[in-house]
Design an enzyme around this catalytic site. Sequence first.
Site, mmCIF file in Angstrom:
data_model
loop_
_atom_site.group_PDB
_atom_site.id
_atom_site.type_symbol
_atom_site.label_atom_id
_atom_site.label_comp_id
_atom_site.label_asym_id
_atom_site.label_seq_id
_atom_site.Cartn_x
_atom_site.Cartn_y
_atom_site.Cartn_z
ATOM 1 N N HIS A 193 -4.560 12.828 -2.282
ATOM 2 C CA HIS A 193 -3.259 12.465 -2.176
ATOM 3 C C HIS A 193 -2.780 13.096 -1.006
ATOM 4 O O HIS A 193 -1.826 13.983 -0.677
ATOM 5 C CB HIS A 193 -2.426 13.032 -3.224
ATOM 6 C CG HIS A 193 -0.885 12.396 -3.628
ATOM 7 N ND1 HIS A 193 -0.123 12.867 -4.101
ATOM 8 C CD2 HIS A 193 -0.560 11.194 -2.641
ATOM 9 C CE1 HIS A 193 1.160 12.359 -4.140
ATOM 10 N NE2 HIS A 193 0.918 11.164 -3.301
ATOM 11 N N ALA A 224 -2.891 11.097 2.368
ATOM 12 C CA ALA A 224 -2.944 10.054 3.152
ATOM 13 C C ALA A 224 -1.876 10.012 4.056
ATOM 14 O O ALA A 224 -1.837 10.009 5.238
ATOM 15 C CB ALA A 224 -2.810 8.740 2.515
ATOM 16 N N GLU A 228 0.546 16.771 -11.194
ATOM 17 C CA GLU A 228 0.047 17.432 -9.717
ATOM 18 C C GLU A 228 0.963 18.504 -9.749
ATOM 19 O O GLU A 228 2.154 18.865 -10.145
ATOM 20 C CB GLU A 228 0.495 16.220 -8.715
ATOM 21 C CG GLU A 228 -0.176 16.769 -7.615
ATOM 22 C CD GLU A 228 0.209 15.370 -6.726
ATOM 23 O OE1 GLU A 228 0.218 15.973 -5.241
ATOM 24 O OE2 GLU A 228 0.213 14.434 -6.709
ATOM 25 N N ARG A 256 1.902 6.729 -8.175
ATOM 26 C CA ARG A 256 2.367 7.976 -9.199
ATOM 27 C C ARG A 256 1.546 8.216 -10.143
ATOM 28 O O ARG A 256 1.093 6.993 -11.113
ATOM 29 C CB ARG A 256 3.758 7.910 -9.675
ATOM 30 C CG ARG A 256 4.765 7.926 -8.580
ATOM 31 C CD ARG A 256 4.854 9.358 -7.637
ATOM 32 N NE ARG A 256 5.863 9.532 -6.558
ATOM 33 C CZ ARG A 256 5.485 9.451 -5.211
ATOM 34 N NH1 ARG A 256 4.288 9.072 -4.860
ATOM 35 N NH2 ARG A 256 6.318 9.317 -4.148
ATOM 36 N N GLY A 264 6.826 -3.924 -3.501
ATOM 37 C CA GLY A 264 7.594 -3.195 -2.513
ATOM 38 C C GLY A 264 6.842 -3.395 -0.894
ATOM 39 O O GLY A 264 5.977 -3.848 -0.830
ATOM 40 N N ILE A 297 5.078 -1.057 0.451
ATOM 41 C CA ILE A 297 3.582 -0.582 0.635
ATOM 42 C C ILE A 297 2.757 -1.926 0.007
ATOM 43 O O ILE A 297 1.545 -2.081 0.453
ATOM 44 C CB ILE A 297 3.388 0.582 -0.290
ATOM 45 C CG1 ILE A 297 3.954 1.844 0.494
ATOM 46 C CG2 ILE A 297 1.869 0.899 -0.537
ATOM 47 C CD1 ILE A 297 3.863 3.208 -0.426
ATOM 48 N N THR A 325 -2.362 4.413 -6.374
ATOM 49 C CA THR A 325 -1.969 5.411 -5.027
ATOM 50 C C THR A 325 -0.288 5.516 -5.161
ATOM 51 O O THR A 325 0.191 5.870 -4.159
ATOM 52 C CB THR A 325 -2.385 4.548 -3.600
ATOM 53 O OG1 THR A 325 -1.925 3.329 -3.686
ATOM 54 C CG2 THR A 325 -3.761 4.204 -3.704
#
Length: 205
Positions: A181, A183, A159, A130, A48, A50, A128
Amino acid sequence: VFLILACLKNYENGVRALYDGKQIEAKKAAFGVTRELCECTVGLVGFGDIAKCTARLLNAFGARVIYTNRTRKAELEKEYNVEYADLDTLIESSDFVSLHLASCEETRNTVNASFLSKMKKSAYLINTARGDLVDNEALYNALKNGEIAGAGLDVISPEPVKADNILLSPDIKDRLALTPHIAGITSFTVKKLYRQCFENIIRII
């Protein structure tokens, strides 16, 4: 890309060595052993937005980039300088396996004991995306037993991450590069987020 470099250069242990007054020892340990990113193959699981941006950045380092995706994106391969591979081939041939999947029933625990057993012993897992894409216990065992070289994690499930999470166990910390987490939490992205919300409201009206 930061996490890939952190794993490649053993960043976490290097920082600890600085605090312990052992910088030279850390540099000597890396001498002649540490690889350049241009010598590595990075496998992107998912392709995708990213993953595409990641591919462009990796191209700047001269890394070989391969990807797998539910549907092949042959029309984009030349533009992003990537090669397509099926999942097993990607896992087996990559020095870094980087996850770029959405979290859903189909993708949860994609990285399990079977997945990790197919990776090179010298390879690293990068997540990076999930946290629940990864079976925590399977990754812990793979790291503890030296089945893979290490992992770079920006996300860990569940989380917020608690101190007793198995992936924070002291016996594997030398094999991990961790980021908290954050960024995307910047003044720029917050402004962009609210601007997009406002523009969408206007569109609906």
